[in-house]
Design an enzyme around this catalytic site. Sequence first.
Site, mmCIF file in Angstrom:
data_model
loop_
_atom_site.group_PDB
_atom_site.id
_atom_site.type_symbol
_atom_site.label_atom_id
_atom_site.label_comp_id
_atom_site.label_asym_id
_atom_site.label_seq_id
_atom_site.Cartn_x
_atom_site.Cartn_y
_atom_site.Cartn_z
ATOM 1 N N ASP A 1 -2.597 -3.136 7.694
ATOM 2 C CA ASP A 1 -1.961 -3.514 6.438
ATOM 3 C C ASP A 1 -1.432 -2.244 5.784
ATOM 4 O O ASP A 1 -2.089 -1.652 4.929
ATOM 5 C CB ASP A 1 -2.957 -4.216 5.525
ATOM 6 C CG ASP A 1 -2.362 -4.631 4.187
ATOM 7 O OD1 ASP A 1 -1.136 -4.522 4.013
ATOM 8 O OD2 ASP A 1 -3.130 -5.064 3.308
ATOM 9 N N GLU A 2 -0.298 -1.784 6.231
ATOM 10 C CA GLU A 2 0.351 -0.561 5.747
ATOM 11 C C GLU A 2 -0.613 0.630 5.731
ATOM 12 O O GLU A 2 -0.766 1.295 4.712
ATOM 13 C CB GLU A 2 0.946 -0.785 4.362
ATOM 14 C CG GLU A 2 2.042 -1.822 4.385
ATOM 15 C CD GLU A 2 2.847 -1.805 3.099
ATOM 16 O OE1 GLU A 2 3.219 -0.711 2.649
ATOM 17 O OE2 GLU A 2 3.116 -2.881 2.581
ATOM 18 N N PRO A 3 -1.257 0.939 6.859
ATOM 19 C CA PRO A 3 -2.255 1.999 6.877
ATOM 20 C C PRO A 3 -1.675 3.405 6.730
ATOM 21 O O PRO A 3 -2.422 4.345 6.471
ATOM 22 C CB PRO A 3 -2.934 1.835 8.233
ATOM 23 C CG PRO A 3 -1.844 1.283 9.090
ATOM 24 C CD PRO A 3 -1.084 0.359 8.173
ATOM 25 N N THR A 4 -0.391 3.556 6.887
ATOM 26 C CA THR A 4 0.180 4.896 6.788
ATOM 27 C C THR A 4 0.819 5.148 5.424
ATOM 28 O O THR A 4 1.405 6.196 5.205
ATOM 29 C CB THR A 4 1.252 5.107 7.876
ATOM 30 O OG1 THR A 4 2.277 4.127 7.724
ATOM 31 C CG2 THR A 4 0.655 5.015 9.261
#
Length: 125
Positions: A117-120
């Site tokens: 879930d948008e880890p970056t």
Amino acid sequence: MLLCFYDPCSGEITVGGRLVEELSRQDVRAHISYLPQNGGIIDGTFRENVEIGSPGLDEKAAPALLTGLGLDALNGFADKGMALDVSEQGAHLSGGERQRLALVRALLRQTPIILLDEPTSSLDG
């Protein structure tokens, strides 16, 4: 749908070659590591944070992942290693460092599926 919060209206979802409808929610979720945008760091040490997702911590794999993701460069890590305190909710860590610590946790689970879930979004240099 992958985590069985909703049933598909059409088509099918398989995990490990089996339809999710044939598996319990617990079985499906055991195949998945979830990495949210906010990694959920607890007050404690690197070891305690990593062990949340991986009880019975692999003493070689965790430090290698921390090093591979650049967390070994943190002030105090050379001296304390996995015993380094990250403070309440990772307050002593940048957003990117918290995210990388959560990534270590997800990778150590060694599940066939990692749900990102948008880890970056918070990663820094």
